[in-house]
Write a protein that holds these residues in place. Structure first.
Motif, PDB file in Angstrom:
ATOM      1  N   ASP A  36      -5.078  13.683  12.852  1.00  0.00           N
ATOM      2  CA  ASP A  36      -5.860  13.417  14.068  1.00  0.00           C
ATOM      3  C   ASP A  36      -6.153  11.916  14.202  1.00  0.00           C
ATOM      4  N   ARG A  37      -6.515  11.558  15.408  1.00  0.00           N
ATOM      5  CA  ARG A  37      -6.766  10.157  15.774  1.00  0.00           C
ATOM      6  C   ARG A  37      -7.764   9.481  14.828  1.00  0.00           C
ATOM      7  N   ASP A  38      -8.881  10.135  14.593  1.00  0.00           N
ATOM      8  CA  ASP A  38      -9.927   9.495  13.798  1.00  0.00           C
ATOM      9  C   ASP A  38      -9.485   9.208  12.372  1.00  0.00           C
ATOM     10  N   THR A  39      -8.733  10.144  11.799  1.00  0.00           N
ATOM     11  CA  THR A  39      -8.281   9.924  10.417  1.00  0.00           C
ATOM     12  C   THR A  39      -7.290   8.760  10.358  1.00  0.00           C
ATOM     13  N   LEU A  40      -6.376   8.695  11.337  1.00  0.00           N
ATOM     14  CA  LEU A  40      -5.417   7.591  11.310  1.00  0.00           C
ATOM     15  C   LEU A  40      -6.124   6.258  11.551  1.00  0.00           C
ATOM     16  N   LEU A  41      -7.099   6.252  12.458  1.00  0.00           N
ATOM     17  CA  LEU A  41      -7.871   5.021  12.681  1.00  0.00           C
ATOM     18  C   LEU A  41      -8.587   4.598  11.396  1.00  0.00           C
ATOM     19  N   GLN A  42      -9.124   5.569  10.699  1.00  0.00           N
ATOM     20  CA  GLN A  42      -9.820   5.277   9.440  1.00  0.00           C
ATOM     21  C   GLN A  42      -8.855   4.690   8.409  1.00  0.00           C
ATOM     22  N   HIS A  92       0.849  -1.192   0.000  1.00  0.00           N
ATOM     23  CA  HIS A  92       0.000   0.000   0.000  1.00  0.00           C
ATOM     24  C   HIS A  92       0.889   1.248   0.000  1.00  0.00           C
ATOM     25  N   PRO A  93       1.700   1.394  -1.065  1.00  0.00           N
ATOM     26  CA  PRO A  93       2.709   2.465  -1.064  1.00  0.00           C
ATOM     27  C   PRO A  93       2.139   3.874  -1.150  1.00  0.00           C
ATOM     28  N   ARG A  94       0.962   4.034  -1.747  1.00  0.00           N
ATOM     29  CA  ARG A  94       0.383   5.375  -1.925  1.00  0.00           C
ATOM     30  C   ARG A  94      -1.005   5.446  -1.296  1.00  0.00           C
ATOM     31  N   PRO A  95      -1.437   6.672  -0.933  1.00  0.00           N
ATOM     32  CA  PRO A  95      -2.765   6.793  -0.308  1.00  0.00           C
ATOM     33  C   PRO A  95      -3.887   6.465  -1.295  1.00  0.00           C
ATOM     34  N   GLN A 113       0.782  11.499   7.957  1.00  0.00           N
ATOM     35  CA  GLN A 113       0.746  12.927   7.628  1.00  0.00           C
ATOM     36  C   GLN A 113      -0.669  13.478   7.552  1.00  0.00           C
ATOM     37  N   GLY A 114      -0.835  14.711   8.083  1.00  0.00           N
ATOM     38  CA  GLY A 114      -2.124  15.386   7.999  1.00  0.00           C
ATOM     39  C   GLY A 114      -2.199  16.235   6.743  1.00  0.00           C
ATOM     40  N   ASP A 115      -3.259  17.008   6.635  1.00  0.00           N
ATOM     41  CA  ASP A 115      -3.436  17.924   5.499  1.00  0.00           C
ATOM     42  C   ASP A 115      -2.586  19.162   5.709  1.00  0.00           C
ATOM     43  N   GLY A 116      -1.828  19.559   4.719  1.00  0.00           N
ATOM     44  CA  GLY A 116      -1.052  20.793   4.806  1.00  0.00           C
ATOM     45  C   GLY A 116      -0.237  20.852   6.077  1.00  0.00           C
ATOM     46  N   THR A 117      -0.472  21.866   6.887  1.00  0.00           N
ATOM     47  CA  THR A 117       0.318  22.021   8.112  1.00  0.00           C
ATOM     48  C   THR A 117      -0.365  21.360   9.311  1.00  0.00           C
ATOM     49  N   ASN A 118      -1.583  20.866   9.128  1.00  0.00           N
ATOM     50  CA  ASN A 118      -2.293  20.248  10.253  1.00  0.00           C
ATOM     51  C   ASN A 118      -1.739  18.872  10.582  1.00  0.00           C
ATOM     52  N   ALA A 119      -1.560  18.632  11.886  1.00  0.00           N
ATOM     53  CA  ALA A 119      -1.129  17.300  12.307  1.00  0.00           C
ATOM     54  C   ALA A 119      -2.289  16.324  12.091  1.00  0.00           C
ATOM     55  N   SER A 157       5.575   4.998  19.150  1.00  0.00           N
ATOM     56  CA  SER A 157       5.477   5.050  17.684  1.00  0.00           C
ATOM     57  C   SER A 157       4.445   6.095  17.283  1.00  0.00           C
ATOM     58  N   GLN A 158       4.395   6.389  16.006  1.00  0.00           N
ATOM     59  CA  GLN A 158       3.374   7.313  15.510  1.00  0.00           C
ATOM     60  C   GLN A 158       1.980   6.770  15.790  1.00  0.00           C
ATOM     61  N   TRP A 159       1.846   5.463  15.733  1.00  0.00           N
ATOM     62  CA  TRP A 159       0.548   4.839  16.021  1.00  0.00           C
ATOM     63  C   TRP A 159       0.094   5.193  17.435  1.00  0.00           C
ATOM     64  N   LEU A 160       1.043   5.041  18.368  1.00  0.00           N
ATOM     65  CA  LEU A 160       0.712   5.316  19.776  1.00  0.00           C
ATOM     66  C   LEU A 160       0.469   6.812  19.986  1.00  0.00           C
ATOM     67  N   LYS A 161       1.347   7.621  19.409  1.00  0.00           N
ATOM     68  CA  LYS A 161       1.254   9.066  19.648  1.00  0.00           C
ATOM     69  C   LYS A 161      -0.027   9.651  19.060  1.00  0.00           C
ATOM     70  N   ILE A 162      -0.406   9.193  17.896  1.00  0.00           N
ATOM     71  CA  ILE A 162      -1.559   9.816  17.230  1.00  0.00           C
ATOM     72  C   ILE A 162      -2.888   9.188  17.675  1.00  0.00           C
ATOM     73  N   ILE A 163      -2.887   7.856  17.837  1.00  0.00           N
ATOM     74  CA  ILE A 163      -4.158   7.197  18.194  1.00  0.00           C
ATOM     75  C   ILE A 163      -4.313   7.034  19.701  1.00  0.00           C
ATOM     76  N   GLY A 164      -3.224   6.677  20.361  1.00  0.00           N
ATOM     77  CA  GLY A 164      -3.311   6.340  21.790  1.00  0.00           C
ATOM     78  C   GLY A 164      -3.181   4.829  21.962  1.00  0.00           C
ATOM     79  N   GLU A 165      -3.140   4.389  23.218  1.00  0.00           N
ATOM     80  CA  GLU A 165      -2.845   2.980  23.526  1.00  0.00           C
ATOM     81  C   GLU A 165      -3.776   1.973  22.873  1.00  0.00           C
ATOM     82  N   ASP A 166      -5.005   2.401  22.601  1.00  0.00           N
ATOM     83  CA  ASP A 166      -5.955   1.425  22.060  1.00  0.00           C
ATOM     84  C   ASP A 166      -5.752   1.146  20.572  1.00  0.00           C
ATOM     85  N   TYR A 167      -4.676   1.680  19.961  1.00  0.00           N
ATOM     86  CA  TYR A 167      -4.454   1.363  18.544  1.00  0.00           C
ATOM     87  C   TYR A 167      -4.250  -0.145  18.356  1.00  0.00           C
TER      88      TYR A 167
END
Ligand code: XIL
Length: 382
Positions: A137-143, A85-88, A129-135, A179-189
């Motif tokens: 968010d949890r929901d987008t990474l979970l999605q 899954h190299p590209r979005p 990565q988020g949109d533009g300069t925005n970090a 990891s980024q997973w932990l930092k962005i989503i939290g422990e329940d990732y």
């Protein structure tokens, strides 16, 4: 007279057949070696991580060895996020190599493993990565994680037997890796990854996989993690101990204690990435973190092959490890080697390592014979 003539003819036909058999099976006569998968058939599956050249048949000797010796396969790289899954986006997937991998396993009646869905390594940057300069968010990474898991696990539903759902989520001290997973989503990732995988294929076995579980603190962290998931009703059916080991670390006592402790979790226990690094000593290079391994400078001392004494010591090391695995055969369901021949191993990295059972010419090493012998000695009642 007639009889003697007939006998001579029979003898020459037998001889011819012998010569033919050797030339058909090739120089290395793979078919004539005993097979590990048969020697351990009453104990556990014998698996191997394979690369693209092997499952496409380009490496004919490698492919022949895999078919002759192993009854389970793991994908060395082709199912990692960056590969599959190299590209979005929905068209950002690259399934071709993974499809070929799965077809190879099916054609040869092997237990096919999926490695790996959620890991801090070999995951493209865009995932975090988020949109533009925005970090992000949890929901987008979970999605993103859900889409990835549903698409990949769903594609091979009923065909891939077990997945390494989460890989290497712990530090050596047993705490969760930042990891980024932990930092962005939290422990329940971690729980979420298992939930999504279970939704995508309810019959697939789902594993947590990590290295250095022989380190007590890390082992306790892994056990606590699995118990927590079990307490939440999460479908986790196995724990994988990678076992990228050294000649002198971990000790067989540590491996024994680890399998005893993991065995009490009530899930399958698997040795998932076995190899023996003959170039690093205890305390060095204990991390499987790719960048960290690459930074290490270990003397490249066996460039002309392995000296006989080391070859014998390696055989003994493998026999000792399998002695422990056999002792725990009631809970150990699979032992997988991380590579077919020494030439294929990830442990070379500019050095010449000798960590596996087959040499650079696809020939069995004394360690191979030692494992066939260990199975024979364990003998009856199995
Ligand atoms: C390794 C592969 O063997 C290499 O080809 C690749 O360059 C890096 O990854 N732990 C794991 C495996 O879970 O996926 C790693 O495989 C080895 C460490």
């Amino acid at each position: 007279m007639k009889i003697r003539f007939t006998l001579t003819r029979v003898a020459s036909v037998v001889l011819m057949a012998g010569v033919l058999a050797i030339s058909v099976t090739g120089k290395s006569a793979f078919g004539q070696q005993p097979a590990l998968k048969n020697a351990y058939k009453n104990d556990f599956l014998i698996g191997v991580a394979i690369n693209q050249r092997q499952f496409t048949g380009q490496d004919t000797n490698g492919a022949a060895l895999v078919k002759a010796q192993f009854n389970s396969i793991s994908p060395e790289n082709v199912l990692k996020w960056e590969a599959v899954h190299p590209r979005p986006g929905a068209d950002g997937y690259n399934f071709d190599p993974a499809d070929r991998y799965v077809e190879f396993g099916e054609k040869n009646g092997m237990a096919i493993i999926g490695h790996t869905l959620v890991w801090h390594s070999q995951t493209p940057r865009w995932v975090f990565q988020g949109d533009g300069t925005n970090a992000l968010d949890r929901d987008t990474l979970l999605q993103r994680m859900r889409d990835h898991i549903h698409t990949v696990v769903g594609r091979y539903k009923g065909r891939i037997k077990g997945w390494d759902v989460v890989n290497e989520a712990l530090y050596d001290n047993g705490t969760l890796r930042q990891s980024q997973w932990l930092k962005i989503i939290g422990e329940d990732y971690i729980a979420k990854a298992f939930e999504y995988a279970h939704e995508a294929d309810p019959d697939a076995e789902l594993h947590y996989n990590d290295y250095s579980l022989e380190t007590e603190a890390k082992r306790n962290g892994a056990i606590a993690l699995i118990k927590k998931l079990q307490g939440q009703g999460i479908h986790v059916t196995g724990i994988g101990s990678q076992d990228h080991v050294k000649m002198d670390w971990p000790t067989t006592e540590q491996v024994d204690a680890t399998l005893t402790a993991l065995g009490k979790l009530g899930v399958k226990v698997m040795i998932t990435e076995l190899d023996v690094d003959v170039l690093s000593a205890r305390g060095q290079n204990r991390s499987a973190d790719v960048a960290e391994v690459q930074r290490q400078t270990t003397p490249n001392i066996y460039t002309n092959g392995l000296p006989d004494s080391v070859q014998q010591a390696l055989a003994q090391r493998y026999a000792d490890l399998f002695g422990v695995f056999l002792k725990h055969r009631d809970v150990v369901s699979r032992v997988t080697f991380w590579g077919v021949t020494d030439g294929d191993s990830w442990l070379n990295r500019g050095r010449q390592n000798h960590p596996l059972l087959f040499d650079r010419k696809w020939q069995p090493k004394p360690a191979f014979d030692a494992l066939i012998e260990a199975a024979r000695k364990a003998g009856g009642g199995r």
